[in-house]
Design a protein around this motif. Structure first.
Motif, PDB file in Angstrom:
ATOM      1  N   THR A   8       0.825  -1.215   0.000  1.00 36.81           N
ATOM      2  CA  THR A   8       0.000   0.000   0.000  1.00 36.81           C
ATOM      3  C   THR A   8       0.856   1.261   0.000  1.00 36.81           C
ATOM      4  O   THR A   8       0.599   2.214   0.741  1.00 36.81           O
ATOM      5  N   GLY A   9       1.895   1.261  -0.838  1.00 32.76           N
ATOM      6  CA  GLY A   9       2.707   2.455  -1.024  1.00 32.76           C
ATOM      7  C   GLY A   9       4.040   2.449  -0.321  1.00 32.76           C
ATOM      8  O   GLY A   9       4.839   3.369  -0.508  1.00 32.76           O
ATOM      9  N   ARG A  10       4.333   1.423   0.479  1.00 30.52           N
ATOM     10  CA  ARG A  10       5.596   1.409   1.215  1.00 30.52           C
ATOM     11  C   ARG A  10       6.795   1.350   0.281  1.00 30.52           C
ATOM     12  O   ARG A  10       7.851   1.886   0.581  1.00 30.52           O
ATOM     13  N   GLY A  11       6.631   0.658  -0.876  1.00 34.27           N
ATOM     14  CA  GLY A  11       7.758   0.509  -1.787  1.00 34.27           C
ATOM     15  C   GLY A  11       8.319   1.846  -2.230  1.00 34.27           C
ATOM     16  O   GLY A  11       9.537   2.072  -2.195  1.00 34.27           O
ATOM     17  N   GLY A  12       7.443   2.766  -2.650  1.00 41.76           N
ATOM     18  CA  GLY A  12       7.899   4.079  -3.082  1.00 41.76           C
ATOM     19  C   GLY A  12       8.505   4.895  -1.948  1.00 41.76           C
ATOM     20  O   GLY A  12       9.495   5.619  -2.138  1.00 41.76           O
ATOM     21  N   LYS A  13       7.956   4.765  -0.757  1.00 44.08           N
ATOM     22  CA  LYS A  13       8.445   5.551   0.383  1.00 44.08           C
ATOM     23  C   LYS A  13       9.848   5.148   0.814  1.00 44.08           C
ATOM     24  O   LYS A  13      10.591   5.958   1.363  1.00 44.08           O
ATOM     25  N   VAL A  14      10.209   3.877   0.598  1.00 40.21           N
ATOM     26  CA  VAL A  14      11.521   3.425   1.075  1.00 40.21           C
ATOM     27  C   VAL A  14      12.588   3.516  -0.010  1.00 40.21           C
ATOM     28  O   VAL A  14      13.757   3.209   0.256  1.00 40.21           O
ATOM     29  N   ARG A  15      12.226   3.940  -1.211  1.00 37.78           N
ATOM     30  CA  ARG A  15      13.202   3.997  -2.302  1.00 37.78           C
ATOM     31  C   ARG A  15      14.452   4.774  -1.911  1.00 37.78           C
ATOM     32  O   ARG A  15      15.582   4.279  -2.071  1.00 37.78           O
ATOM     33  N   ASP A  16      14.271   5.987  -1.406  1.00 34.60           N
ATOM     34  CA  ASP A  16      15.429   6.813  -1.062  1.00 34.60           C
ATOM     35  C   ASP A  16      16.233   6.199   0.080  1.00 34.60           C
ATOM     36  O   ASP A  16      17.461   6.318   0.113  1.00 34.60           O
ATOM     37  N   ARG A  17      15.568   5.534   1.012  1.00 36.88           N
ATOM     38  CA  ARG A  17      16.284   4.892   2.112  1.00 36.88           C
ATOM     39  C   ARG A  17      17.158   3.753   1.603  1.00 36.88           C
ATOM     40  O   ARG A  17      18.292   3.562   2.067  1.00 36.88           O
ATOM     41  N   VAL A  18      16.638   2.997   0.651  1.00 31.99           N
ATOM     42  CA  VAL A  18      17.428   1.897   0.089  1.00 31.99           C
ATOM     43  C   VAL A  18      18.630   2.441  -0.673  1.00 31.99           C
ATOM     44  O   VAL A  18      19.774   1.999  -0.474  1.00 31.99           O
ATOM     45  N   LEU A  19      18.398   3.414  -1.549  1.00 34.43           N
ATOM     46  CA  LEU A  19      19.494   3.987  -2.323  1.00 34.43           C
ATOM     47  C   LEU A  19      20.526   4.625  -1.405  1.00 34.43           C
ATOM     48  O   LEU A  19      21.743   4.477  -1.603  1.00 34.43           O
ATOM     49  N   GLY A  20      20.056   5.336  -0.365  1.00 32.94           N
ATOM     50  CA  GLY A  20      20.977   5.966   0.571  1.00 32.94           C
ATOM     51  C   GLY A  20      21.768   4.949   1.366  1.00 32.94           C
ATOM     52  O   GLY A  20      22.966   5.122   1.613  1.00 32.94           O
ATOM     53  N   ALA A  25      26.997   2.263   2.237  1.00 27.09           N
ATOM     54  CA  ALA A  25      27.790   1.031   2.334  1.00 27.09           C
ATOM     55  C   ALA A  25      28.888   0.972   1.283  1.00 27.09           C
ATOM     56  O   ALA A  25      29.594  -0.026   1.181  1.00 27.09           O
ATOM     57  N   GLY A  26      29.031   2.059   0.514  1.00 27.87           N
ATOM     58  CA  GLY A  26      30.071   2.106  -0.504  1.00 27.87           C
ATOM     59  C   GLY A  26      29.695   1.435  -1.803  1.00 27.87           C
ATOM     60  O   GLY A  26      30.572   1.122  -2.619  1.00 27.87           O
ATOM     61  N   LEU A  27      28.388   1.219  -2.015  1.00 32.35           N
ATOM     62  CA  LEU A  27      27.916   0.554  -3.225  1.00 32.35           C
ATOM     63  C   LEU A  27      27.274   1.573  -4.158  1.00 32.35           C
ATOM     64  O   LEU A  27      26.511   2.436  -3.711  1.00 32.35           O
ATOM     65  N   ALA A 102      18.100  -3.524   7.851  1.00 31.78           N
ATOM     66  CA  ALA A 102      18.579  -4.910   7.934  1.00 31.78           C
ATOM     67  C   ALA A 102      18.688  -5.528   6.547  1.00 31.78           C
ATOM     68  O   ALA A 102      19.627  -6.297   6.272  1.00 31.78           O
ATOM     69  N   SER A 103      17.754  -5.217   5.655  1.00 35.09           N
ATOM     70  CA  SER A 103      17.812  -5.752   4.288  1.00 35.09           C
ATOM     71  C   SER A 103      19.038  -5.238   3.551  1.00 35.09           C
ATOM     72  O   SER A 103      19.733  -5.997   2.857  1.00 35.09           O
ATOM     73  N   VAL A 104      19.319  -3.942   3.699  1.00 36.69           N
ATOM     74  CA  VAL A 104      20.499  -3.366   3.054  1.00 36.69           C
ATOM     75  C   VAL A 104      21.770  -4.003   3.610  1.00 36.69           C
ATOM     76  O   VAL A 104      22.725  -4.274   2.867  1.00 36.69           O
ATOM     77  N   ALA A 105      21.781  -4.285   4.922  1.00 39.34           N
ATOM     78  CA  ALA A 105      22.957  -4.921   5.523  1.00 39.34           C
ATOM     79  C   ALA A 105      23.194  -6.313   4.933  1.00 39.34           C
ATOM     80  O   ALA A 105      24.341  -6.709   4.691  1.00 39.34           O
ATOM     81  N   VAL A 106      22.129  -7.071   4.712  1.00 40.60           N
ATOM     82  CA  VAL A 106      22.277  -8.398   4.104  1.00 40.60           C
ATOM     83  C   VAL A 106      22.851  -8.274   2.699  1.00 40.60           C
ATOM     84  O   VAL A 106      23.751  -9.041   2.303  1.00 40.60           O
ATOM     85  N   ILE A 107      22.359  -7.306   1.930  1.00 42.91           N
ATOM     86  CA  ILE A 107      22.851  -7.110   0.563  1.00 42.91           C
ATOM     87  C   ILE A 107      24.322  -6.688   0.589  1.00 42.91           C
ATOM     88  O   ILE A 107      25.162  -7.229  -0.146  1.00 42.91           O
ATOM     89  N   ARG A 108      24.649  -5.746   1.463  1.00 48.83           N
ATOM     90  CA  ARG A 108      26.048  -5.280   1.592  1.00 48.83           C
ATOM     91  C   ARG A 108      26.983  -6.440   1.956  1.00 48.83           C
ATOM     92  O   ARG A 108      28.011  -6.649   1.316  1.00 48.83           O
ATOM     93  N   ASP A 109      26.598  -7.199   2.988  1.00 48.45           N
ATOM     94  CA  ASP A 109      27.459  -8.288   3.448  1.00 48.45           C
ATOM     95  C   ASP A 109      27.527  -9.420   2.425  1.00 48.45           C
ATOM     96  O   ASP A 109      28.560 -10.077   2.275  1.00 48.45           O
TER      97      ASP A 109
END
Length: 320
Positions: A8-20, A25-27, A102-109
């Motif tokens: 219900t719209g969470r995907g768009g709201k977290v876009r900038d958080r994921v990219l940031g 993480a240096g990616l 936590a999701s970004v940490a899994v991707i980074r690691d």
């Protein structure tokens, strides 16, 4: 890749958080989101051709499904930021759900572990760190034709698929209420469907309520359709429910959420690598259009063939 409508719209709201988070993480992240499904897939495949280290999808099971269809067989791992409504794939893989950091940490690691594997250094990643978990994936095709679709979770063509299809065409009520309304509408005219199911050469024929070809345990937002399924064991769990009356169906349906439906005498489970599902008019009505991972596919007959270790997912796997 972001689904802006997920959860219900969470995907768009977290876009900038994921990219940031990925940038911190240096990616270096490239947003490959598209205005529609076709453009998103085209942009993702173009990104793979340019040498992406991983494809990250942000959304629910639909986005995970899209990602699998892009990376299957390529060797490029899939990162999942699960912020959808159901998140069955993420839950089955023990990935974070509704936790962007936590999701970004899994991707980074996971990417760090992949880099270490390519050029090992003393010590290596710690126990419990993330890595690439190699999973089976399933190719779907018309019998005798080349595959044109992949899925990671569950293929279904029974009452649940009919309900899903009807709910997707409804505009009211919002949220999960559509599913309940669609279920009641389908039950009003329900009669068992006719199937012929061929599993590694073994044939089952008859009237049925449900046929599900499962690579993981859950589907439909938490229904434990195949409690013993594992996505990396080289086998599919085929769950078949005999033709049930409407009252029997109402009694057994809630048990699917707990996985206790398997003890019902009308429910059978077979294990196979290749499954062909065909309509059998002499045994019952025309089966619904098939769905896989909650996404609409096509009418039967359809063939499901398991491909071992066809998709890598960034997950916590190493010694944890």
């Amino acid at each position: 890749m972001v689904n802006p409508t997920a959860g219900t719209g969470r995907g768009g709201k977290v876009r900038d958080r994921v990219l940031g988070g990925l940038a911190a993480a240096g990616l270096r992240a490239v947003d490959l989101s598209g205005a529609d499904l076709d453009s998103a897939v085209a942009r993702a495949r173009s990104g793979l051709a340019q040498g992406l280290d991983a494809l990250v999808v942000v959304g629910g099971d639909g986005m995970a499904h899209l990602g699998v269809n892009v990376v299957a067989g390529t060797g490029v791992p899939l990162g999942i930021v699960a912020v959808g409504s159901g998140n069955d794939v993420a839950r089955d893989l023990a990935l974070p759900v509704h936790d962007v950091d936590a999701s970004v940490a899994v991707i980074r690691d996971g990417l760090a572990a992949a880099a270490w594997s390519a050029s090992p250094t003393p010590g290596g990643p710690p126990a419990g760190a993330a890595g690439t978990r190699m999973l089976d994936a399933v190719a779907v095709s018309r019998p005798g034709e080349l595959p044109d679709h992949w899925y990671l979770a569950v293929f279904s063509c029974g009452i649940d698929a009919a309900v899903n299809d009807r709910a997707n065409r409804m505009t009211w009520p919002p949220g999960g209420g559509r599913y309940v309304r669609a279920l009641l509408a389908e039950l009003g005219s329900f009669e068992p469907y006719g199937y012929r199911v061929t599993m590694d050469g073994e044939v089952w024929e008859g009237p049925g309520t449900l046929v599900a070809v499962a690579n993981i345990r859950r589907f439909g937002g938490g229904m434990h359709i195949a409690p013993d399924a594992e996505p990396d064991d080289g086998l599919l769990d085929v769950v078949i429910a005999d033709g049930l009356t409407r009252s029997e169906l109402l009694r057994i349906f809630p048990r699917v959420y707990r996985g206790t439906h398997l003890s019902h005498p009308a429910v059978h489970v077979r294990r196979a690598r290749s499954v062909l599902v065909e309509p059998l008019p002499s045994a019952g009505g025309e089966p619904p259009v098939a769905f896989a991972d909650g996404e609409r596919l096509d009418a039967l007959p359809l063939q499901c063939d398991l491909h071992p270790r066809a998709v890598g997912v960034l997950a916590r796997t190493l010694g944890g």
